[in-house]
Design a protein around this motif. Structure first.
Motif, PDB file in Angstrom:
ATOM      1  N   ASN A 151     -15.502  18.446 -11.199  1.00 49.75           N
ATOM      2  CA  ASN A 151     -15.029  18.179 -12.302  1.00 49.75           C
ATOM      3  C   ASN A 151     -14.722  16.893 -12.903  1.00 49.75           C
ATOM      4  OD1 ASN A 151     -14.628  21.240 -13.430  1.00 49.75           O
ATOM      5  ND2 ASN A 151     -14.326  21.292 -11.005  1.00 49.75           N
ATOM      6  N   GLY A 152     -15.091  15.823 -12.172  1.00 49.52           N
ATOM      7  CA  GLY A 152     -14.943  14.494 -12.640  1.00 49.52           C
ATOM      8  C   GLY A 152     -13.632  14.015 -12.224  1.00 49.52           C
ATOM      9  N   TRP A 153     -12.977  14.490 -11.229  1.00 47.44           N
ATOM     10  CA  TRP A 153     -11.640  13.739 -10.960  1.00 47.44           C
ATOM     11  C   TRP A 153     -11.962  12.924  -9.496  1.00 47.44           C
ATOM     12  CZ3 TRP A 153      -6.241  16.397 -11.477  1.00 47.44           C
ATOM     13  CH2 TRP A 153      -6.518  17.150 -12.553  1.00 47.44           C
ATOM     14  N   LYS A 154     -11.048  11.829  -9.654  1.00 47.42           N
ATOM     15  CA  LYS A 154     -11.397  10.841  -8.490  1.00 47.42           C
ATOM     16  C   LYS A 154      -9.955  10.654  -7.864  1.00 47.42           C
ATOM     17  CE  LYS A 154     -14.984   8.487 -10.779  1.00 47.42           C
ATOM     18  NZ  LYS A 154     -15.582   7.385 -11.533  1.00 47.42           N
ATOM     19  N   LYS A 155     -10.064  10.241  -6.260  1.00 45.20           N
ATOM     20  CA  LYS A 155      -8.829  10.049  -5.789  1.00 45.20           C
ATOM     21  C   LYS A 155      -8.604   8.535  -6.303  1.00 45.20           C
ATOM     22  CE  LYS A 155      -7.479   9.192  -1.051  1.00 45.20           C
ATOM     23  NZ  LYS A 155      -7.736   9.100   0.272  1.00 45.20           N
ATOM     24  N   LYS A 156      -7.278   8.448  -7.060  1.00 44.58           N
ATOM     25  CA  LYS A 156      -6.705   7.180  -7.409  1.00 44.58           C
ATOM     26  C   LYS A 156      -5.535   7.084  -6.725  1.00 44.58           C
ATOM     27  CE  LYS A 156      -9.574   6.652 -11.443  1.00 44.58           C
ATOM     28  NZ  LYS A 156      -9.840   6.314 -12.804  1.00 44.58           N
ATOM     29  N   MET A 157      -5.192   5.953  -6.129  1.00 41.46           N
ATOM     30  CA  MET A 157      -4.017   5.581  -5.511  1.00 41.46           C
ATOM     31  C   MET A 157      -3.644   4.136  -5.691  1.00 41.46           C
ATOM     32  SD  MET A 157      -4.683   6.523  -1.642  1.00 41.46           S
ATOM     33  CE  MET A 157      -3.148   5.990  -1.221  1.00 41.46           C
ATOM     34  N   PRO A 158      -2.454   3.659  -5.634  1.00 38.74           N
ATOM     35  CA  PRO A 158      -2.260   2.211  -5.832  1.00 38.74           C
ATOM     36  C   PRO A 158      -2.747   1.379  -4.146  1.00 38.74           C
ATOM     37  CG  PRO A 158      -0.242   3.375  -5.414  1.00 38.74           C
ATOM     38  CD  PRO A 158      -1.228   4.237  -5.739  1.00 38.74           C
ATOM     39  N   ARG A 159      -3.197   0.300  -4.326  1.00 37.29           N
ATOM     40  CA  ARG A 159      -3.695  -0.421  -2.923  1.00 37.29           C
ATOM     41  C   ARG A 159      -2.303  -0.604  -2.216  1.00 37.29           C
ATOM     42  NH1 ARG A 159      -7.580  -5.229  -3.165  1.00 37.29           N
ATOM     43  NH2 ARG A 159      -7.365  -4.894  -1.072  1.00 37.29           N
ATOM     44  N   PRO A 160      -2.686  -0.444  -0.717  1.00 35.46           N
ATOM     45  CA  PRO A 160      -1.481  -0.418   0.004  1.00 35.46           C
ATOM     46  C   PRO A 160      -0.958  -1.971   0.233  1.00 35.46           C
ATOM     47  CG  PRO A 160      -3.535  -0.369   1.213  1.00 35.46           C
ATOM     48  CD  PRO A 160      -3.863   0.125  -0.259  1.00 35.46           C
ATOM     49  N   HIS A 161       0.152  -2.099   0.558  1.00 32.18           N
ATOM     50  CA  HIS A 161       0.716  -3.437   0.719  1.00 32.18           C
ATOM     51  C   HIS A 161       1.593  -3.507   1.761  1.00 32.18           C
ATOM     52  CE1 HIS A 161       3.832  -1.171  -1.820  1.00 32.18           C
ATOM     53  NE2 HIS A 161       4.385  -1.915  -1.045  1.00 32.18           N
ATOM     54  N   HIS A 162       1.854  -4.617   2.648  1.00 34.39           N
ATOM     55  CA  HIS A 162       2.852  -4.591   3.855  1.00 34.39           C
ATOM     56  C   HIS A 162       4.058  -4.390   3.478  1.00 34.39           C
ATOM     57  CE1 HIS A 162       4.317  -6.454   7.474  1.00 34.39           C
ATOM     58  NE2 HIS A 162       3.246  -6.065   8.046  1.00 34.39           N
ATOM     59  N   PRO A 163       4.685  -3.813   4.161  1.00 33.58           N
ATOM     60  CA  PRO A 163       6.202  -3.538   3.812  1.00 33.58           C
ATOM     61  C   PRO A 163       7.083  -4.881   3.953  1.00 33.58           C
ATOM     62  CG  PRO A 163       5.938  -2.608   5.847  1.00 33.58           C
ATOM     63  CD  PRO A 163       4.486  -3.154   5.354  1.00 33.58           C
ATOM     64  N   LYS A 164       6.742  -5.796   4.556  1.00 35.85           N
ATOM     65  CA  LYS A 164       7.650  -7.054   4.669  1.00 35.85           C
ATOM     66  C   LYS A 164       6.850  -8.181   3.669  1.00 35.85           C
ATOM     67  CE  LYS A 164       9.186  -6.384   9.443  1.00 35.85           C
ATOM     68  NZ  LYS A 164       9.192  -6.744  10.609  1.00 35.85           N
ATOM     69  N   ARG A 165       5.932  -7.846   2.864  1.00 32.25           N
ATOM     70  CA  ARG A 165       5.452  -9.031   2.107  1.00 32.25           C
ATOM     71  C   ARG A 165       6.538  -9.643   1.010  1.00 32.25           C
ATOM     72  NH1 ARG A 165       2.835  -5.740  -3.284  1.00 32.25           N
ATOM     73  NH2 ARG A 165       4.882  -4.840  -3.815  1.00 32.25           N
TER      74      ARG A 165
END
Length: 134
Positions: free
Chosen positions: A100-114
């Motif tokens: 049905n044209g849906w994609k998995k979209k999520m923010p890129r991960p980042h380091h917690p101590k950045r």
């Protein structure tokens, strides 16, 4: 033509094997002319929802998602399982989303101590031309 059977004569003319000719004749002898009607293969033989039901379901999912009520695939799974009336596998869920044209979209991960300040400083001071150490 010597010792050739009729199936051996017909097979190259219709681009089929001799075995296929024998199977067609056998089906004709059992079922009659209705056996010669070609039945298309493939398609959706086992499905939980029809295509129309899927489009209605996903339009309601879009409404829920626009209100912020659906955030993860687990939320979508609950809605689909209620509609279908049984548990669905991960594979079915992802195939349904993809179909049905849906994609998995999520923010890129980042380091917690950045450190955003260190990142900005690195971007400003990074040399434009890289040269190996000598």
């Amino acid at each position: 033509v010597g010792n050739m059977h009729s199936a051996e004569l017909i097979a190259p003319l219709v681009n089929l094997s001799v075995h296929s000719i024998y199977k067609i004749v056998e089906r004709y002898n059992i079922d009659g002319a209705s056996a010669l009607v070609y039945k298309e293969k493939g398609g959706r033989r086992r499905f939980l929802l029809t295509i129309e039901e899927e489009t209605v379901l996903f339009s309601s999912l879009e409404n829920l998602a626009s209100k912020g009520l659906i955030k993860t695939a687990h939320d979508i799974r609950k809605v689909i399982e209620e509609k279908v009336g049984q548990a669905v596998s991960d594979d079915y869920l992802w195939d349904l989303l993809h179909r049905n044209g849906w994609k998995k979209k999520m923010p890129r991960p980042h380091h917690p101590k950045r450190s955003l300040e260190d990142q900005a400083d690195f971007k400003k001071n990074f040399p434009k031309i890289w040269s190996p150490l000598q």
